[in-house]
Design a protein around this motif. Structure first.
Motif, PDB file in Angstrom:
ATOM      1  N   TYR A 122      22.545  77.373   8.969  1.00 53.54           N
ATOM      2  CA  TYR A 122      22.559  76.307   7.969  1.00 53.54           C
ATOM      3  C   TYR A 122      21.704  75.126   8.397  1.00 53.54           C
ATOM      4  O   TYR A 122      21.102  74.453   7.558  1.00 53.54           O
ATOM      5  N   PHE A 123      21.636  74.888   9.713  1.00 51.76           N
ATOM      6  CA  PHE A 123      20.787  73.796  10.175  1.00 51.76           C
ATOM      7  C   PHE A 123      19.323  74.094   9.856  1.00 51.76           C
ATOM      8  O   PHE A 123      18.579  73.227   9.388  1.00 51.76           O
ATOM      9  N   LEU A 183      18.253  75.981   7.446  1.00 47.67           N
ATOM     10  CA  LEU A 183      18.090  75.826   5.992  1.00 47.67           C
ATOM     11  C   LEU A 183      17.892  74.358   5.624  1.00 47.67           C
ATOM     12  O   LEU A 183      17.022  74.017   4.813  1.00 47.67           O
ATOM     13  N   LEU A 184      18.708  73.494   6.246  1.00 49.25           N
ATOM     14  CA  LEU A 184      18.582  72.064   5.950  1.00 49.25           C
ATOM     15  C   LEU A 184      17.191  71.563   6.322  1.00 49.25           C
ATOM     16  O   LEU A 184      16.581  70.778   5.588  1.00 49.25           O
TER      17      LEU A 184
END
Lengths: 220, 259
Positions: A189-190, A192-193
């Motif tokens: 998710y990091f 993706l961010l």
């Protein structure tokens, strides 16, 4: 912990094309809706004003995620077609939602152009259409720039929702990767961010630039 | 064709009109399911409102911290926090929620896990604090510079300057802006449904999957959001007009923060 980073990026990036295409299509759609609805709300005809007001207040009053799920089931009913691709539903939902917000920006910018400009163009015997196209809009456009920049970033953030209705964007691939590598969750998710932030950087730059242009003195 | 669309009394003509002249296909709609779903979906109001209020409270506090972190005497530190805030602000809250809920408990050096409610609260609270910081800043900037200069000329202490001169003038104009953000937040809270917070949206989707009819419960969810947010929005617009009329210098400060 970091050795899996290239793997994750290589996997997630498969959705990059879909994410950017949804963003561009939804942004274009919402800009068009903004001008159509924004100018309709300034119309002389009460019915047109009323209908656009209902559209704007409905989409501003409910949230994007609810609209997205709702349209997924409502589009077959409203249009009488059974199959609509998830990509299109995403574009329509995001476009209608931010179109409603941006129409308010268009409306308030047009209103905030100095009244003397309208009076002068009436004195010059311009038609209503000429007045809008040649005098009011060019000045109003400048005022809209910073808000359009801000909302473009919001639209980009909104595109992350389309994975919820099954569009294969980068978040979709991220979720798939995570479900088979549970311990990598934070990293996935990091990354993706960061990808979203990289796409957002030019938008941040443009909206800052738009702010400067809007601030430059002129009759407002 | 389903017969139960809006047949409250004698409005069968409406059904005929829709069938004849619009592409709308009424077979997807059932009034019975609508009435059945209404009380079930409405139960989610409580959780949705609770999450909205707690998240807002958290972001009000955190917003203040951003302001402090970005106005330290060290320019380098300020710049780092500015970019961290910009990063949080311009990336999707949905992924931030996933990061907190699925990601953080998996890190080896952090030994915590969150309930869905807590994860939504933390992710959305931090995300919204970045906007709230901007509101605070614009409020402070809307106080004319002459006020600061005058308080220095009067030999006030730094504490007096802030508590007696600047803040009393900076806070009132931010109230409608904060109200706006409360409504925006209320509309972002259903994002937490994706990790299973049983608010309005998630209850609507659960009802849909149990009864295999999504349109009615989702319509209810949309209507509930509309019914709650629209009157509040009207109230805040009214408040805003009133405050704007009293001090016209605020117009400029306001433009920067609208989401």
């Amino acid at each position: 912990m970091f050795e899996s980073v290239p793997d994750i990026i290589r996997y997630v990036i498969q959705g990059f094309g879909v994410t950017t295409s949804i963003f561009l299509a939804a942004a274009a759609f919402s800009y068009v809706m903004a001008f159509v609805a924004g100018l309709c709300r300034l119309s002389n005809i009460t019915i047109i004003r009323g209908i656009t007001a209902v559209y704007v207040e409905f989409f501003r009053g409910t949230s994007l995620i609810v609209q997205l799920f709702w349209l997924q089931y409502a589009i077959p009913m409203l249009l009488g077609i059974n199959i609509a691709s998830a990509w299109w539903i995403g574009v329509i939902a995001i476009g209608l939602n931010y179109g409603a917000y941006l129409s308010e920006v268009v409306r308030t910018s047009v209103i905030s152009v100095d009244k003397g400009q309208t009076e002068a163009s009436i004195a010059l015997n311009m038609t209503r259409f000429q007045r809008m196209r040649l005098v009011i809009l060019p000045q109003a456009l400048r005022l809209m720039l910073p808000e359009f920049g801000n909302y473009s970033i919001q639209i980009l953030k909104g595109t992350s929702l389309v994975s919820l209705i099954g569009v294969t964007d980068i978040l979709y691939f991220g979720d798939v990767y995570r479900s088979s590598n549970l311990s990598e969750g934070a990293m996935v998710y990091f990354i993706l961010l960061i990808i979203y932030f990289i796409i957002a950087l030019p938008l941040i730059y443009l909206s800052k630039k738009g702010e400067k242009i809007a601030k430059k003195g002129a009759a407002t | 064709m389903s017969k139960d669309f809006l047949t409250l009394g004698e409005v069968g003509w409406l059904e005929n009109f829709i069938n004849e002249y619009t592409p709308i296909d009424l077979t997807y709609w059932s009034n019975e399911t609508f009435m059945e779903a209404l009380p079930i979906v409405a139960q989610g109001i409580q959780i949705t409102l609770l999450l909205t209020v707690t998240t807002f409270a958290l972001s009000l506090v955190l917003g203040f911290f951003w302001l402090l972190l970005e106005s330290t005497p060290f320019r380098f530190v300020n710049l780092i926090f500015y970019w961290i805030r910009e990063f949080i602000r311009s990336t999707p809250p949905l992924i931030q929620i996933f990061f907190v809920y699925y990601g953080l408990p998996m890190l080896q050096f952090v030994d915590i896990s969150f309930t869905p409610f807590m994860a939504g609260l933390i992710a959305l609270g931090v995300h919204f604090s970045t906007y709230i910081a901007e509101v605070y800043r614009s409020g402070i900037e809307s106080v004319p510079k002459g006020q600061t200069e005058a308080s220095i000329a009067l030999n006030m202490t730094k504490f007096d300057k802030w508590t007696k001169i600047i803040l009393p003038q900076a806070i009132p104009p931010t109230i409608p802006m904060l109200g706006n953000y409360l409504i925006i937040l209320f509309k972002e809270v259903p994002l937490a449904a994706t990790i299973g917070v049983l608010g309005i949206l998630q209850l609507a989707r659960n009802f849909g999957s149990q009864n295999w009819s999504y349109l009615e419960p989702l319509t209810i969810a949309a209507l509930l959001f509309l019914v709650m947010s629209y009157p509040t929005a009207l109230l805040i617009r009214w408040l805003e007009d009133k405050i704007k009329r009293n001090n016209p210098s605020l117009k400029k400060a306001r433009e920067r923060v609208e989401v």
